[in-house]
Motif scaffolding. Structure first.
Motif, PDB file in Angstrom:
ATOM      1  N   UNK A  72       0.807  -1.231   0.000  1.00 48.17           N
ATOM      2  CA  UNK A  72       0.000   0.000   0.000  1.00 48.17           C
ATOM      3  C   UNK A  72       0.837   1.277   0.000  1.00 48.17           C
ATOM      4  N   UNK A  73       2.111   1.191   0.355  1.00 50.55           N
ATOM      5  CA  UNK A  73       2.959   2.390   0.342  1.00 50.55           C
ATOM      6  C   UNK A  73       3.328   2.783  -1.082  1.00 50.55           C
ATOM      7  N   UNK A  74       3.344   4.069  -1.345  1.00 48.38           N
ATOM      8  CA  UNK A  74       3.861   4.565  -2.619  1.00 48.38           C
ATOM      9  C   UNK A  74       5.385   4.489  -2.578  1.00 48.38           C
ATOM     10  N   UNK A  75       6.030   4.454  -3.723  1.00 45.62           N
ATOM     11  CA  UNK A  75       7.493   4.551  -3.716  1.00 45.62           C
ATOM     12  C   UNK A  75       7.914   5.835  -2.986  1.00 45.62           C
ATOM     13  N   UNK A  76       8.857   5.707  -2.078  1.00 47.29           N
ATOM     14  CA  UNK A  76       9.286   6.835  -1.262  1.00 47.29           C
ATOM     15  C   UNK A  76       8.438   7.032  -0.022  1.00 47.29           C
ATOM     16  N   UNK A  77       7.367   6.222   0.141  1.00 44.30           N
ATOM     17  CA  UNK A  77       6.486   6.336   1.310  1.00 44.30           C
ATOM     18  C   UNK A  77       7.142   5.776   2.564  1.00 44.30           C
ATOM     19  N   UNK A  78       6.635   6.185   3.715  1.00 45.22           N
ATOM     20  CA  UNK A  78       7.240   5.801   4.992  1.00 45.22           C
ATOM     21  C   UNK A  78       6.278   4.982   5.846  1.00 45.22           C
ATOM     22  N   UNK A  79       6.857   4.138   6.670  1.00 43.15           N
ATOM     23  CA  UNK A  79       6.142   3.362   7.675  1.00 43.15           C
ATOM     24  C   UNK A  79       6.879   3.537   8.993  1.00 43.15           C
ATOM     25  N   UNK A 120      15.299   3.371   7.611  1.00 46.64           N
ATOM     26  CA  UNK A 120      15.738   4.742   7.407  1.00 46.64           C
ATOM     27  C   UNK A 120      16.209   5.451   8.659  1.00 46.64           C
ATOM     28  N   UNK A 121      15.549   5.218   9.787  1.00 48.22           N
ATOM     29  CA  UNK A 121      15.830   6.039  10.959  1.00 48.22           C
ATOM     30  C   UNK A 121      15.362   5.340  12.226  1.00 48.22           C
ATOM     31  N   UNK A 122      16.046   5.626  13.318  1.00 49.08           N
ATOM     32  CA  UNK A 122      15.647   5.168  14.646  1.00 49.08           C
ATOM     33  C   UNK A 122      15.477   6.405  15.514  1.00 49.08           C
ATOM     34  N   UNK A 123      14.311   6.539  16.116  1.00 51.82           N
ATOM     35  CA  UNK A 123      14.016   7.693  16.959  1.00 51.82           C
ATOM     36  C   UNK A 123      13.627   7.178  18.337  1.00 51.82           C
ATOM     37  N   UNK A 124      14.125   7.833  19.365  1.00 55.56           N
ATOM     38  CA  UNK A 124      13.752   7.485  20.734  1.00 55.56           C
ATOM     39  C   UNK A 124      12.719   8.499  21.212  1.00 55.56           C
ATOM     40  N   UNK A 125      11.619   7.998  21.752  1.00 53.43           N
ATOM     41  CA  UNK A 125      10.539   8.845  22.241  1.00 53.43           C
ATOM     42  C   UNK A 125      10.497   8.734  23.762  1.00 53.43           C
ATOM     43  N   UNK A 184      10.762   3.160   8.294  1.00 49.83           N
ATOM     44  CA  UNK A 184      11.104   2.400   7.095  1.00 49.83           C
ATOM     45  C   UNK A 184      10.580   3.152   5.871  1.00 49.83           C
ATOM     46  N   UNK A 185      11.256   2.990   4.748  1.00 54.33           N
ATOM     47  CA  UNK A 185      10.881   3.656   3.514  1.00 54.33           C
ATOM     48  C   UNK A 185      10.776   2.628   2.396  1.00 54.33           C
ATOM     49  N   UNK A 186       9.743   2.765   1.579  1.00 55.69           N
ATOM     50  CA  UNK A 186       9.648   1.925   0.390  1.00 55.69           C
ATOM     51  C   UNK A 186      10.585   2.514  -0.660  1.00 55.69           C
ATOM     52  N   UNK A 187      11.487   1.707  -1.198  1.00 54.10           N
ATOM     53  CA  UNK A 187      12.428   2.231  -2.196  1.00 54.10           C
ATOM     54  C   UNK A 187      11.710   2.844  -3.391  1.00 54.10           C
ATOM     55  N   UNK A 188      12.379   3.771  -4.018  1.00 51.94           N
ATOM     56  CA  UNK A 188      11.826   4.481  -5.171  1.00 51.94           C
ATOM     57  C   UNK A 188      11.644   5.940  -4.816  1.00 51.94           C
ATOM     58  N   UNK A 189      11.201   6.693  -5.762  1.00 46.76           N
ATOM     59  CA  UNK A 189      10.983   8.115  -5.507  1.00 46.76           C
ATOM     60  C   UNK A 189       9.506   8.422  -5.587  1.00 46.76           C
ATOM     61  N   UNK A 190       9.105   9.411  -4.831  1.00 43.39           N
ATOM     62  CA  UNK A 190       7.711   9.845  -4.841  1.00 43.39           C
ATOM     63  C   UNK A 190       7.425  10.562  -6.154  1.00 43.39           C
ATOM     64  N   UNK A 191       6.169  10.589  -6.553  1.00 44.96           N
ATOM     65  CA  UNK A 191       5.825  11.352  -7.753  1.00 44.96           C
ATOM     66  C   UNK A 191       6.287  12.804  -7.608  1.00 44.96           C
TER      67      UNK A 191
END
Length: 127
Positions: A17-24, A57-62, A105-112
């Motif tokens: 369901x993620x677009x290319x370049x989309x994040x989870x 892509x990234x690790x964030x501490x909350x 996490x990021x789906x590989x590819x670029x967003x429109x």
């Protein structure tokens, strides 16, 4: 905690369901087991997300507790009041959960192109 199969199913569905370049973003917290072992689900989730085709892509501490000046203010609940100890004691303090981990996490590819332009405008407004 979800099963390995549930995690795999969720990550594969997210990839679809993620677009290319989309994040989870996934929020996790390490937990102590009954035998006292600390279980951190982060590394397994990262491996499974990569296997599903997502890029870590990234690790964030909350921080999950209030911070005043330079002190974390851990608020005891009725369930944890019995764990409070004398501050002069040499015993280890009770375990308190003060943070959660967010893995991005990021789906590989670029967003429109139209989305890239919109994100750029939001991130870098003209003076």
């Amino acid at each position: 905690m979800v099963s390995k199969q549930q995690l795999t199913t969720f990550l594969n569905a997210s990839w679809r369901v993620l677009r290319p370049g989309g994040h989870l973003a996934l929020i996790t917290t390490a937990c102590y087991q009954a035998d006292g072992r600390l279980i951190d689900p982060g590394p397994e989730i990262i491996r499974d997300a990569r296997a599903a085709g997502l890029r870590y892509s990234q690790h964030v501490i909350v921080v999950r507790v209030p911070v005043h000046d330079d002190t974390l203010h851990i608020q005891a609940t009725t369930a944890t009041l019995g764990q409070l100890r004398d501050s002069r004691s040499r015993a280890l303090p009770p375990v308190a959960r003060v943070h959660a981990d967010v893995s991005l996490f990021t789906k590989p590819g670029t967003a429109p192109a139209r989305l890239r332009l919109a994100w750029t405008a939001m991130a870098w407004p003209a003076p």
